[in-house]
Write a protein that holds these residues in place. Sequence first.
Motif, PDB file in Angstrom:
ATOM      1  N   MET A 230       0.899  -1.132  -0.276  1.00  0.00           N
ATOM      2  CA  MET A 230       0.005  -0.231  -0.055  1.00  0.00           C
ATOM      3  C   MET A 230       0.533   1.286   0.069  1.00  0.00           C
ATOM      4  O   MET A 230       0.598   2.747   0.428  1.00  0.00           O
ATOM      5  CB  MET A 230      -0.794  -0.150   1.114  1.00  0.00           C
ATOM      6  N   SER A 231       2.662   1.045   0.054  1.00  0.00           N
ATOM      7  CA  SER A 231       3.115   2.309  -0.066  1.00  0.00           C
ATOM      8  C   SER A 231       4.262   2.055  -0.658  1.00  0.00           C
ATOM      9  O   SER A 231       4.956   1.144  -0.877  1.00  0.00           O
ATOM     10  CB  SER A 231       3.392   2.249   1.699  1.00  0.00           C
ATOM     11  N   VAL A 232       3.841   3.484  -1.757  1.00  0.00           N
ATOM     12  CA  VAL A 232       5.052   3.400  -2.238  1.00  0.00           C
ATOM     13  C   VAL A 232       6.682   3.354  -1.605  1.00  0.00           C
ATOM     14  O   VAL A 232       7.909   2.939  -2.019  1.00  0.00           O
ATOM     15  CB  VAL A 232       4.735   4.674  -3.352  1.00  0.00           C
ATOM     16  N   ALA A 233       6.659   3.817  -0.566  1.00  0.00           N
ATOM     17  CA  ALA A 233       7.926   4.110   0.679  1.00  0.00           C
ATOM     18  C   ALA A 233       8.509   2.890   0.651  1.00  0.00           C
ATOM     19  O   ALA A 233       9.089   2.406   1.268  1.00  0.00           O
ATOM     20  CB  ALA A 233       7.639   4.932   1.758  1.00  0.00           C
ATOM     21  N   SER A 234       7.717   1.848   1.242  1.00  0.00           N
ATOM     22  CA  SER A 234       8.381   0.394   1.179  1.00  0.00           C
ATOM     23  C   SER A 234       9.085   0.097  -0.327  1.00  0.00           C
ATOM     24  O   SER A 234      10.416  -0.506   0.073  1.00  0.00           O
ATOM     25  CB  SER A 234       6.784  -0.949   1.033  1.00  0.00           C
ATOM     26  N   PHE A 235       8.856   0.507  -1.300  1.00  0.00           N
ATOM     27  CA  PHE A 235       9.613   0.437  -2.816  1.00  0.00           C
ATOM     28  C   PHE A 235      11.009   0.814  -2.236  1.00  0.00           C
ATOM     29  O   PHE A 235      11.691   0.228  -2.359  1.00  0.00           O
ATOM     30  CB  PHE A 235       9.077   0.329  -3.209  1.00  0.00           C
ATOM     31  N   GLU A 236      11.109   1.783  -2.003  1.00  0.00           N
ATOM     32  CA  GLU A 236      11.904   3.141  -2.050  1.00  0.00           C
ATOM     33  C   GLU A 236      12.895   2.814  -0.720  1.00  0.00           C
ATOM     34  O   GLU A 236      13.829   3.137  -1.404  1.00  0.00           O
ATOM     35  CB  GLU A 236      11.389   4.536  -2.106  1.00  0.00           C
ATOM     36  N   SER A 237      12.529   2.209   0.297  1.00  0.00           N
ATOM     37  CA  SER A 237      13.134   1.768   1.170  1.00  0.00           C
ATOM     38  C   SER A 237      14.120   0.764   1.323  1.00  0.00           C
ATOM     39  O   SER A 237      15.255   0.655   1.546  1.00  0.00           O
ATOM     40  CB  SER A 237      12.503   1.732   2.355  1.00  0.00           C
ATOM     41  N   ALA A 238      13.455  -0.404  -0.059  1.00  0.00           N
ATOM     42  CA  ALA A 238      14.005  -2.108   0.263  1.00  0.00           C
ATOM     43  C   ALA A 238      15.147  -1.532  -1.035  1.00  0.00           C
ATOM     44  O   ALA A 238      16.503  -1.536  -0.923  1.00  0.00           O
ATOM     45  CB  ALA A 238      13.366  -2.906  -0.594  1.00  0.00           C
ATOM     46  N   ILE A 239      14.608  -0.626  -2.141  1.00  0.00           N
ATOM     47  CA  ILE A 239      15.635  -0.321  -2.812  1.00  0.00           C
ATOM     48  C   ILE A 239      17.473   0.644  -2.383  1.00  0.00           C
ATOM     49  O   ILE A 239      18.085   0.616  -2.220  1.00  0.00           O
ATOM     50  CB  ILE A 239      15.207   0.862  -4.310  1.00  0.00           C
ATOM     51  N   THR A 240      16.940   1.823  -1.322  1.00  0.00           N
ATOM     52  CA  THR A 240      18.095   2.535  -0.620  1.00  0.00           C
ATOM     53  C   THR A 240      18.905   1.348   0.462  1.00  0.00           C
ATOM     54  O   THR A 240      20.186   1.870  -0.540  1.00  0.00           O
ATOM     55  CB  THR A 240      17.338   3.469   0.331  1.00  0.00           C
ATOM     56  N   ASN A 241      18.014   0.243   0.567  1.00  0.00           N
ATOM     57  CA  ASN A 241      18.854  -0.758   1.388  1.00  0.00           C
ATOM     58  C   ASN A 241      19.612  -1.558   1.074  1.00  0.00           C
ATOM     59  O   ASN A 241      20.583  -2.321   0.989  1.00  0.00           O
ATOM     60  CB  ASN A 241      18.003  -1.071   2.903  1.00  0.00           C
ATOM     61  N   SER A 242      19.011  -1.696  -0.789  1.00  0.00           N
ATOM     62  CA  SER A 242      20.500  -2.407  -1.205  1.00  0.00           C
ATOM     63  C   SER A 242      21.199  -2.232  -1.799  1.00  0.00           C
ATOM     64  O   SER A 242      22.102  -2.922  -1.963  1.00  0.00           O
ATOM     65  CB  SER A 242      18.810  -2.831  -2.380  1.00  0.00           C
ATOM     66  N   ALA A 243      20.938  -0.672  -2.330  1.00  0.00           N
ATOM     67  CA  ALA A 243      22.212  -0.181  -2.856  1.00  0.00           C
ATOM     68  C   ALA A 243      23.255  -0.220  -1.670  1.00  0.00           C
ATOM     69  O   ALA A 243      24.569   0.119  -2.006  1.00  0.00           O
ATOM     70  CB  ALA A 243      21.967   1.192  -2.488  1.00  0.00           C
ATOM     71  N   ARG A 244      22.583   0.075  -0.561  1.00  0.00           N
ATOM     72  CA  ARG A 244      23.986   0.234   0.567  1.00  0.00           C
ATOM     73  C   ARG A 244      25.114  -0.955   0.931  1.00  0.00           C
ATOM     74  O   ARG A 244      25.709  -1.479   1.603  1.00  0.00           O
ATOM     75  CB  ARG A 244      23.322   0.531   2.347  1.00  0.00           C
ATOM     76  N   ILE A 245      24.205  -2.333   0.522  1.00  0.00           N
ATOM     77  CA  ILE A 245      25.015  -3.635   0.876  1.00  0.00           C
ATOM     78  C   ILE A 245      25.394  -3.691  -0.590  1.00  0.00           C
ATOM     79  O   ILE A 245      26.548  -4.860  -0.301  1.00  0.00           O
ATOM     80  CB  ILE A 245      23.560  -5.155   0.986  1.00  0.00           C
ATOM     81  N   PHE A 246      25.392  -3.289  -1.450  1.00  0.00           N
ATOM     82  CA  PHE A 246      25.657  -3.536  -2.816  1.00  0.00           C
ATOM     83  C   PHE A 246      27.416  -3.176  -2.501  1.00  0.00           C
ATOM     84  O   PHE A 246      27.909  -3.673  -3.083  1.00  0.00           O
ATOM     85  CB  PHE A 246      25.406  -2.598  -3.802  1.00  0.00           C
ATOM     86  N   LYS A 247      27.549  -1.506  -2.003  1.00  0.00           N
ATOM     87  CA  LYS A 247      28.677  -0.784  -1.337  1.00  0.00           C
ATOM     88  C   LYS A 247      29.340  -1.709   0.237  1.00  0.00           C
ATOM     89  O   LYS A 247      30.962  -2.231  -0.678  1.00  0.00           O
ATOM     90  CB  LYS A 247      28.786   0.490  -0.707  1.00  0.00           C
ATOM     91  N   MET A 248      28.464  -2.118   0.320  1.00  0.00           N
ATOM     92  CA  MET A 248      28.857  -3.404   1.693  1.00  0.00           C
ATOM     93  C   MET A 248      29.963  -4.034   1.246  1.00  0.00           C
ATOM     94  O   MET A 248      30.921  -4.981   1.664  1.00  0.00           O
ATOM     95  CB  MET A 248      28.149  -3.440   2.616  1.00  0.00           C
ATOM     96  N   ALA A 249      29.431  -5.217  -0.078  1.00  0.00           N
ATOM     97  CA  ALA A 249      30.024  -6.416  -0.623  1.00  0.00           C
ATOM     98  C   ALA A 249      31.470  -5.387  -0.699  1.00  0.00           C
ATOM     99  O   ALA A 249      32.454  -6.346  -0.846  1.00  0.00           O
ATOM    100  CB  ALA A 249      29.161  -6.973  -1.240  1.00  0.00           C
ATOM    101  N   GLU A 250      31.460  -4.618  -1.760  1.00  0.00           N
ATOM    102  CA  GLU A 250      32.881  -4.565  -2.425  1.00  0.00           C
ATOM    103  C   GLU A 250      33.634  -4.576  -0.985  1.00  0.00           C
ATOM    104  O   GLU A 250      35.250  -4.969  -2.042  1.00  0.00           O
ATOM    105  CB  GLU A 250      32.939  -3.178  -2.936  1.00  0.00           C
ATOM    106  N   ASN A 251      33.795  -4.595  -0.387  1.00  0.00           N
ATOM    107  CA  ASN A 251      34.489  -4.606   1.382  1.00  0.00           C
ATOM    108  C   ASN A 251      35.322  -6.368   1.199  1.00  0.00           C
ATOM    109  O   ASN A 251      36.039  -5.787   1.464  1.00  0.00           O
ATOM    110  CB  ASN A 251      34.403  -4.215   2.321  1.00  0.00           C
ATOM    111  N   TYR A 252      34.096  -6.706   0.577  1.00  0.00           N
ATOM    112  CA  TYR A 252      34.786  -8.131   0.999  1.00  0.00           C
ATOM    113  C   TYR A 252      34.688  -8.835  -1.056  1.00  0.00           C
ATOM    114  O   TYR A 252      35.448 -10.400  -1.369  1.00  0.00           O
ATOM    115  CB  TYR A 252      33.686  -9.520   0.886  1.00  0.00           C
ATOM    116  N   GLY A 253      35.338  -7.727  -2.193  1.00  0.00           N
ATOM    117  CA  GLY A 253      35.517  -8.311  -3.410  1.00  0.00           C
ATOM    118  C   GLY A 253      34.302  -8.732  -3.992  1.00  0.00           C
ATOM    119  O   GLY A 253      34.598  -9.475  -5.297  1.00  0.00           O
TER     120      GLY A 253
END
Length: 430
Positions: A230-253
Amino acid sequence: MLAIDSYPSYTKTSKPSSESTETTETETMSYQVPKDVVSKWSVEYVGSTPIEELIQKKIDESPEDAFYFVDLGRVVAKYKQWMENLPRAKPYYAIKCNPSTAVIKTLASFGVNFDCASQSEIQQILGCGVAPNRIIYANPCKMKSHIRYAKSMGVEMMTFDNKDELLKCAEVYPNAKLVLRIITDDSQSVCKFSTKFGAPLDVCEELIATAKDLGLNIVGISFHVGSGCMSVASFESAITNSARIFKMAENYGYKFNFLDLGGGWPGNDNESAIAFNDIAAAIRPLLDRLFPEDVKIIAEPGRYFVAESHTLAVNVFAKRAMDTGYGDRKFLYYVNDGVYQSFNCIFFDHNSPKALVFAPGDRTDLYRSTIFGPTCDSMDCIAKDILLPELEVGEWLYFKDMGAYTVAAASPFNGFQSCPTTYYIESDVL
């Protein structure tokens, strides 16, 4: 009636996007049900013929049996809408929603890929002639035998959300392309999945480190905001969190290049709290800002494609009139499809199908009415205490938007047919 070869075509002009080169060429795409589907499933082109007129025709031919009209034209129209509004996200149809082979073949002809959650679903998609690289095995918790089957068939992409699943993959399928499913805020969704699936954000780093130690290949992130979001914000938040984990993964190659937006896409803009176009408009710039062009983005729409495509007609085969004690009456009606068949969506999908009276006439008096399905179970109740005109045995009710999570979970309980007779049509809704 138009001949098949004279179906209308849709012409679009390609525009530059984050996944295409600059071009001004005009691309012509024919948005119509493929000819092999038309032939095999006897799809009738009906143009703009009202569904009520089609129902009357079938009632005249079959005076008692329940039946479906499946409008593959609406499925095609939904694909067109998706490509016009969210072209960067490749749709992978979630067949759990409705495993109709005609729907699968239609979507596959447009290049839609598929989200499968079990060995049987993978078998069905492969049996439709779809290549294994067009499948994502999107079940974070899988049986070893199912993983082995996926490996043997060349299905490489699969999701996980816990350490034990990583250990299982390392043992059975170490070369799989793994996608980490993260938990989301699904508090604004009708069907919440985070109680069952999704890695909490604070354990994602540990999972990535474990995968690295095991020599496994994580390629990206997936999430699911829950069905009936029921909320666009749910998609926006999940996308933003995904981007953070993309960057985190770079620390492990790891260099992630894959993002799965999951499901939760509305099937009917008229009755949903948010419309698909509104979601797409909100997340398009966010995706382009957070994820470079070399990141493949997909989504797993299910009800989005099929909810509006199915209309169910049921026959009133029995009736009871009851005195309420207040000088008026109420009625109990019994119809030949129920919660063990198509209306399982009431329990499993939190749906509230709306009963429409076929040929209502001039009846203006309304009575409290309850509609039961055909089985001997008192729980087989489709609607309780709704207002309807008085119906007679032999009359018909019909229900629109019955394509999502209906036939997929139907059963033959009590010896009744699990799925009514199905007629395929193609309306002109483009």
